[in-house]
Scaffold this motif. Structure first.
Motif, PDB file in Angstrom:
ATOM      1  N   MET A 143       0.841  -1.210   0.000  1.00  0.00           N
ATOM      2  CA  MET A 143       0.000   0.000   0.000  1.00  0.00           C
ATOM      3  C   MET A 143       0.869   1.250   0.000  1.00  0.00           C
ATOM      4  O   MET A 143       1.769   1.386   0.836  1.00  0.00           O
ATOM      5  N   LYS A 170      -5.997   4.519   2.094  1.00  0.00           N
ATOM      6  CA  LYS A 170      -5.359   3.346   2.720  1.00  0.00           C
ATOM      7  C   LYS A 170      -4.707   3.691   4.057  1.00  0.00           C
ATOM      8  O   LYS A 170      -4.091   2.831   4.689  1.00  0.00           O
ATOM      9  N   ASP A 212      -1.594   7.141  -0.585  1.00  0.00           N
ATOM     10  CA  ASP A 212      -3.004   6.838  -0.831  1.00  0.00           C
ATOM     11  C   ASP A 212      -3.797   7.062   0.460  1.00  0.00           C
ATOM     12  O   ASP A 212      -3.793   6.219   1.361  1.00  0.00           O
TER      13      ASP A 212
END
Length: 280
Positions: free
Chosen positions: A72, A79, A76
């Motif tokens: 991840m 996330k 982001d």
């Protein structure tokens, strides 16, 4: 996926004051940490090691480059919660992480905020306290505990959220030798028995001896990395960087300089004793 953490060409700068020039804290850092690995990051104050740790937990975001935690990207925002569940952070001062007046309530705080079922929370709290050997203190007030015990409670609070990785930013800096041993033993146990990936930031060289890998930082860059034996055999490089080496390594280094024919990659007392006995 093989890697828990991937740091790809990361730059980060900040201003201490509005009128100041930007200080480059990370300068093109690249680092990969395998799942289940125990990595220690060392460096003098201002080397960038704590800044790097806060990037892995997405407290800071890179100005350039990317950091991936279990695949991840920390950039982001969607996330962010999952990243911080995956990679838990333990700070230098446990008092900054302890929020409740009873130990078991403090350990339950994270899972409760995750909306986990109460029965599951109870199981997680019991597991976490057992893992750090603090189950007998479940009903105690945290402020009455020693520094080492408080830090183990802070680790339990992270552990109850079931992270795959734990980042520890100088967790023993404020502790006496006994407290340091308690915390380091706990970290090693979680890595070996639970398979949790550990990234430990420290300035105590002895804490790095049992790591899988040691990373040395200076001036926002990674200067060298390798096994503890490989890194600590570079005594002169580390001294040039203003760093110490484990005391037994320092002693072996001085004995070699005085003319004794012993190995230069000694990192434990037993190894030094064996070498000295061999010379008899």
């Amino acid at each position: 996926m093989e890697y828990m953490v991937e740091v790809n060409n990361v730059y980060y700068s900040y201003r201490k004051h509005e009128q100041d020039k930007e200080h480059l804290a990370l300068c093109g850092v690249n680092l990969k940490v395998k799942k289940g690995e125990f990595v220690v990051v060392i460096g003098h104050n201002g080397s960038g090691k704590s800044t790097l740790s806060k990037h892995i937990n997405a407290i800071y975001l890179p100005k350039e480059g990317d950091i991936f935690v279990n695949g991840m990207n920390t950039r982001d925002i969607s996330k962010l919660w999952e990243i911080r569940q995956t990679a838990g952070m333990v700070f230098q001062n446990p008092d900054n992480q302890i929020v409740a007046t009873i130990v078991e309530e403090d350990v339950a705080f994270g899972p409760e905020n995750m909306g986990i079922d109460p029965e599951e929370i109870k199981r997680r709290v019991d597991f976490a306290l057992r893992s750090v050997k603090m189950e007998e203190y479940a009903k105690h007030a945290p402020h009455l505990l020693s520094g080492g015990q408080k830090q183990r409670v802070a680790i339990a609070g992270i552990l109850a959220m079931k992270p795959k990785c734990i980042i520890l930013d100088e967790p023993t800096a404020m502790l006496d030798p006994s407290g340091r041993k308690e915390v380091i033993d706990t970290i090693k146990k979680l890595n070996k028995e639970e398979g949790i990936t550990i990234i430990l930031i420290t300035h105590f060289m002895e804490e790095a001896v049992d790591a899988d890998r040691v990373v040395v930082m200076d001036d926002g860059k990674i200067v060298t990395e390798g096994t503890p034996r490989e890194v600590f055999s570079k005594v002169e490089l580390l001294k040039d960087l203003g760093l110490d080496v484990p005391q037994v390594t320092e002693l072996a280094y001085e004995l070699r300089k005085s003319g004794l024919n012993i190995r230069q990659d000694i990192i434990t007392i037993d190894e030094l004793v064996e070498e000295l006995c061999r010379l008899r």
